[in-house]
Write a protein that holds these residues in place. Structure first.
Motif, PDB file in Angstrom:
ATOM      1  N   ASP A  86       0.858  -1.173   0.000  1.00 24.29           N
ATOM      2  CA  ASP A  86       0.000   0.000   0.000  1.00 24.29           C
ATOM      3  C   ASP A  86       0.899   1.230   0.000  1.00 24.29           C
ATOM      4  O   ASP A  86       1.891   1.286   0.736  1.00 24.29           O
ATOM      5  N   VAL A  87       0.554   2.228  -0.810  1.00 26.49           N
ATOM      6  CA  VAL A  87       1.395   3.418  -0.949  1.00 26.49           C
ATOM      7  C   VAL A  87       0.582   4.667  -0.630  1.00 26.49           C
ATOM      8  O   VAL A  87      -0.528   4.848  -1.152  1.00 26.49           O
ATOM      9  N   THR A  88       1.120   5.498   0.223  1.00 26.49           N
ATOM     10  CA  THR A  88       0.498   6.773   0.584  1.00 26.49           C
ATOM     11  C   THR A  88       1.585   7.832   0.681  1.00 26.49           C
ATOM     12  O   THR A  88       2.776   7.519   0.684  1.00 26.49           O
ATOM     13  N   ALA A 136      -3.418  -7.875 -21.327  1.00 21.66           N
ATOM     14  CA  ALA A 136      -3.467  -9.310 -21.049  1.00 21.66           C
ATOM     15  C   ALA A 136      -2.356 -10.002 -21.814  1.00 21.66           C
ATOM     16  O   ALA A 136      -2.144  -9.770 -22.999  1.00 21.66           O
ATOM     17  N   GLY A 137      -1.627 -10.850 -21.128  1.00 18.94           N
ATOM     18  CA  GLY A 137      -0.558 -11.599 -21.747  1.00 18.94           C
ATOM     19  C   GLY A 137       0.743 -10.843 -21.846  1.00 18.94           C
ATOM     20  O   GLY A 137       1.701 -11.339 -22.402  1.00 18.94           O
ATOM     21  N   SER A 138       0.768  -9.583 -21.345  1.00 11.67           N
ATOM     22  CA  SER A 138       1.978  -8.781 -21.456  1.00 11.67           C
ATOM     23  C   SER A 138       3.012  -9.165 -20.420  1.00 11.67           C
ATOM     24  O   SER A 138       4.158  -8.765 -20.527  1.00 11.67           O
ATOM     25  N   GLY A 139       2.640  -9.892 -19.382  1.00  6.94           N
ATOM     26  CA  GLY A 139       3.576 -10.251 -18.318  1.00  6.94           C
ATOM     27  C   GLY A 139       3.609  -9.250 -17.202  1.00  6.94           C
ATOM     28  O   GLY A 139       4.344  -9.422 -16.239  1.00  6.94           O
ATOM     29  N   VAL A 140       2.831  -8.177 -17.296  1.00  7.38           N
ATOM     30  CA  VAL A 140       2.752  -7.159 -16.247  1.00  7.38           C
ATOM     31  C   VAL A 140       1.300  -7.028 -15.806  1.00  7.38           C
ATOM     32  O   VAL A 140       0.398  -6.942 -16.634  1.00  7.38           O
ATOM     33  N   GLY A 141       1.095  -7.020 -14.498  1.00  5.61           N
ATOM     34  CA  GLY A 141      -0.227  -6.767 -13.954  1.00  5.61           C
ATOM     35  C   GLY A 141      -0.204  -5.515 -13.115  1.00  5.61           C
ATOM     36  O   GLY A 141       0.676  -5.350 -12.271  1.00  5.61           O
ATOM     37  N   VAL A 142      -1.150  -4.586 -13.353  1.00  5.69           N
ATOM     38  CA  VAL A 142      -1.268  -3.387 -12.527  1.00  5.69           C
ATOM     39  C   VAL A 142      -2.345  -3.659 -11.486  1.00  5.69           C
ATOM     40  O   VAL A 142      -3.529  -3.712 -11.793  1.00  5.69           O
ATOM     41  N   VAL A 143      -1.942  -3.870 -10.249  1.00  7.73           N
ATOM     42  CA  VAL A 143      -2.885  -4.247  -9.192  1.00  7.73           C
ATOM     43  C   VAL A 143      -3.434  -3.037  -8.458  1.00  7.73           C
ATOM     44  O   VAL A 143      -4.321  -3.158  -7.616  1.00  7.73           O
ATOM     45  N   GLY A 144      -2.919  -1.858  -8.745  1.00  4.66           N
ATOM     46  CA  GLY A 144      -3.421  -0.644  -8.109  1.00  4.66           C
ATOM     47  C   GLY A 144      -2.734   0.581  -8.693  1.00  4.66           C
ATOM     48  O   GLY A 144      -1.599   0.502  -9.148  1.00  4.66           O
ATOM     49  N   ARG A 145      -3.450   1.695  -8.704  1.00  2.56           N
ATOM     50  CA  ARG A 145      -2.874   2.934  -9.205  1.00  2.56           C
ATOM     51  C   ARG A 145      -3.486   4.095  -8.443  1.00  2.56           C
ATOM     52  O   ARG A 145      -4.716   4.159  -8.269  1.00  2.56           O
ATOM     53  N   GLU A 146      -2.647   4.996  -7.942  1.00  4.32           N
ATOM     54  CA  GLU A 146      -3.109   6.144  -7.189  1.00  4.32           C
ATOM     55  C   GLU A 146      -2.338   7.394  -7.619  1.00  4.32           C
ATOM     56  O   GLU A 146      -1.171   7.304  -8.003  1.00  4.32           O
ATOM     57  N   ARG A 147      -3.000   8.528  -7.526  1.00  2.00           N
ATOM     58  CA  ARG A 147      -2.335   9.807  -7.723  1.00  2.00           C
ATOM     59  C   ARG A 147      -2.127  10.426  -6.341  1.00  2.00           C
ATOM     60  O   ARG A 147      -3.086  10.704  -5.622  1.00  2.00           O
ATOM     61  N   LEU A 148      -0.866  10.620  -5.960  1.00  2.00           N
ATOM     62  CA  LEU A 148      -0.521  11.141  -4.642  1.00  2.00           C
ATOM     63  C   LEU A 148       0.346  12.380  -4.816  1.00  2.00           C
ATOM     64  O   LEU A 148       1.560  12.285  -4.986  1.00  2.00           O
ATOM     65  N   VAL A 153       1.372   6.620  -8.817  1.00  2.10           N
ATOM     66  CA  VAL A 153       1.900   5.370  -8.272  1.00  2.10           C
ATOM     67  C   VAL A 153       1.159   4.188  -8.870  1.00  2.10           C
ATOM     68  O   VAL A 153      -0.074   4.124  -8.835  1.00  2.10           O
ATOM     69  N   ALA A 154       1.907   3.255  -9.421  1.00  2.76           N
ATOM     70  CA  ALA A 154       1.342   2.004  -9.930  1.00  2.76           C
ATOM     71  C   ALA A 154       1.998   0.849  -9.196  1.00  2.76           C
ATOM     72  O   ALA A 154       3.220   0.792  -9.081  1.00  2.76           O
ATOM     73  N   ARG A 155       1.171  -0.057  -8.693  1.00  3.72           N
ATOM     74  CA  ARG A 155       1.685  -1.263  -8.029  1.00  3.72           C
ATOM     75  C   ARG A 155       1.596  -2.408  -9.019  1.00  3.72           C
ATOM     76  O   ARG A 155       0.513  -2.714  -9.519  1.00  3.72           O
ATOM     77  N   LEU A 156       2.734  -3.022  -9.291  1.00  2.58           N
ATOM     78  CA  LEU A 156       2.852  -3.949 -10.410  1.00  2.58           C
ATOM     79  C   LEU A 156       3.253  -5.345  -9.970  1.00  2.58           C
ATOM     80  O   LEU A 156       3.937  -5.519  -8.959  1.00  2.58           O
ATOM     81  N   THR A 157       2.854  -6.316 -10.786  1.00  4.81           N
ATOM     82  CA  THR A 157       3.442  -7.646 -10.756  1.00  4.81           C
ATOM     83  C   THR A 157       4.065  -7.881 -12.121  1.00  4.81           C
ATOM     84  O   THR A 157       3.637  -7.291 -13.126  1.00  4.81           O
ATOM     85  N   LEU A 207      12.574  18.574 -11.468  1.00  3.61           N
ATOM     86  CA  LEU A 207      12.669  17.778 -10.248  1.00  3.61           C
ATOM     87  C   LEU A 207      13.995  18.120  -9.567  1.00  3.61           C
ATOM     88  O   LEU A 207      15.062  17.744 -10.044  1.00  3.61           O
ATOM     89  N   TYR A 208      13.903  18.848  -8.488  1.00  2.00           N
ATOM     90  CA  TYR A 208      15.122  19.314  -7.839  1.00  2.00           C
ATOM     91  C   TYR A 208      14.859  19.520  -6.343  1.00  2.00           C
ATOM     92  O   TYR A 208      13.792  19.952  -5.947  1.00  2.00           O
ATOM     93  N   GLY A 209      15.851  19.180  -5.541  1.00  2.00           N
ATOM     94  CA  GLY A 209      15.736  19.382  -4.104  1.00  2.00           C
ATOM     95  C   GLY A 209      15.052  18.216  -3.417  1.00  2.00           C
ATOM     96  O   GLY A 209      14.992  17.100  -3.936  1.00  2.00           O
ATOM     97  N   ALA A 210      14.513  18.480  -2.236  1.00  2.00           N
ATOM     98  CA  ALA A 210      13.870  17.438  -1.437  1.00  2.00           C
ATOM     99  C   ALA A 210      12.456  17.186  -1.943  1.00  2.00           C
ATOM    100  O   ALA A 210      11.628  18.097  -1.994  1.00  2.00           O
ATOM    101  N   LEU A 211      12.172  15.937  -2.332  1.00  2.00           N
ATOM    102  CA  LEU A 211      10.842  15.563  -2.798  1.00  2.00           C
ATOM    103  C   LEU A 211       9.958  15.183  -1.618  1.00  2.00           C
ATOM    104  O   LEU A 211      10.445  14.864  -0.529  1.00  2.00           O
ATOM    105  N   ASP A 212       8.642  15.215  -1.828  1.00  2.00           N
ATOM    106  CA  ASP A 212       7.729  14.756  -0.787  1.00  2.00           C
ATOM    107  C   ASP A 212       8.011  13.293  -0.461  1.00  2.00           C
ATOM    108  O   ASP A 212       8.296  12.496  -1.361  1.00  2.00           O
TER     109      ASP A 212
END
Length: 371
Positions: A86-88, A136-148, A153-157, A207-212
């Protein structure tokens, strides 16, 4: 002269760093890999992470904060995880609290004789876009996606590293062939992945400096901090790691870097604020570890975090040497000057005594020789 030499050395180091960044993109990240298109550059100067492991529930949480440099306006970041995550968004205040709790103790230490920074030895030179799902059949599954915030964020298999590469290409990023190779051990162990697109909230920003910070939580019966992908970094890396658990924890080994250095170890009795949100309000043991990786290519695994032999507390002490003074006058100078005065006075008194004795002898000799 010394000041000029230091200035030239600093300029040379900065030029070397800048030239190094122009050679190729810096794929750098202590627990994953930064990926960007090949015309842009991005590198991680410093990675600071907090790991909380709850032995009772078998859960691990990692909160990461990156400080980056370069000219990229978008990038992707990949982190392998042993189980579904889980990503937050994390709270930046967490690291402020951890740094406060583990800060070194400052002590003053007086000395009598002058040292290098004291007069008369001192001089004026002082240091002062949403991710597309897998087909389907690509070898990658996206089990979740959120905008934070700035993160998509995409959670992959994935069943093979090439599938991950294909997924990233479809989303506008090029994947290093070396990264595909380094992902293979995780694929073989059936780990999953957190893929993150980083993009500034305002168009045109870099993209520069300290990220969230990002907070990733997953089930795990023994804590681990993924590090293997850092082998791809082109410049030396540094890692600051805060470990929160029921006992003092330490990395099992150095995994190809310098020996991990413990900067703080001690209990936090009543966590509050962002720290309580991560670790709860009960007593927790905090261990702060710092490690450098001068040659990232030597990294040969992930950090396994194990319980130390004892919950021995430790806090770094920073000594501030002070020269003894009376007012603004060094005591050594008063002592030396007083000694010299006493020595001079003693010498003069001895001279006067010898002269008086000589006169007395001459007088006596004259009396004896009188008719």
């Amino acid at each position: 002269m010394r000041g000029t030499h230091r200035l030239l050395t600093t300029i040379a180091a900065l030029l070397a760093l800048q030239l190094g960044s122009l050679v190729a993109p810096a794929y750098a990240c202590g627990c994953g890999a930064m990926v960007t298109d090949r015309m842009a550059r991005i590198g991680v100067d410093r990675e600071t992470s907090a790991v909380h492991w709850d032995e009772r529930t078998g859960t691990e949480q990692i909160v990461m904060r990156f400080t980056v440099h370069g000219d990229a306006d978008r990038a992707a970041w990949i982190m392998p995880v042993p189980h579904r995550a889980d990503v937050t968004l994390g709270d930046p205040a967490l690291f402020e609290e951890l740094e406060r709790l583990s800060a070194p103790e400052h002590r003053d230490r007086d000395h009598f004789w002058p040292r290098g920074d004291d007069w008369p030895f001192a001089d004026d030179d002082t240091d002062g876009a949403a991710a597309a799902p897998g087909r389907a059949g690509s070898g990658v599954g996206v089990v979740g996606r959120e905008r934070l915030g700035p993160f998509d964020v995409a959670r992959l298999t994935a069943t093979d590293p090439t599938a991950l590469s294909t997924w990233l290409h479809r989303n506008g990023f090029e994947l290093s062939d070396r990264l595909s190779t380094e992902l293979r051990p995780y694929v073989e162990r059936k780990w999953e992945y957190v893929a993150v697109r980083l993009a500034p909230e305002k168009a045109g920003e870099k993209l520069y400096g300290a990220l969230d910070p990002l907070r990733i939580a997953f089930a795990n019966d023994r804590p681990v901090y993924p590090m293997r992908l850092s082998r791809l970094a082109r410049t030396p890396q540094s890692l600051g790691l805060f470990v929160l658990a029921g006992h003092r924890m330490e990395p099992r080994g150095s995994i190809g870097g310098d020996r991990p250095e413990v900067l703080f170890a001690g209990t936090v009795d009543r966590p509050s604020g962002a720290l309580a949100e991560l670790a709860g309000t009960g007593r927790v043991f905090l261990t702060s570890v710092d490690q450098s990786f001068p040659e990232p290519a030597r990294i040969d695994g992930d950090h396994e975090l194990v319980r130390a032999s004892a919950d021995t507390p430790y806090r770094e002490i920073v000594w501030h040497d002070r020269l003894w003074t009376v007012g603004e006058i060094p005591v050594w100078l008063i002592t030396v000057a007083g000694g010299l005065l006493l020595l001079t006075a003693g010498t003069l008194a001895a001279i006067r005594t010898r002269r008086a004795a000589a006169r007395e002898r001459r007088v006596r000799a004259g009396v004896r020789s009188a008719p």
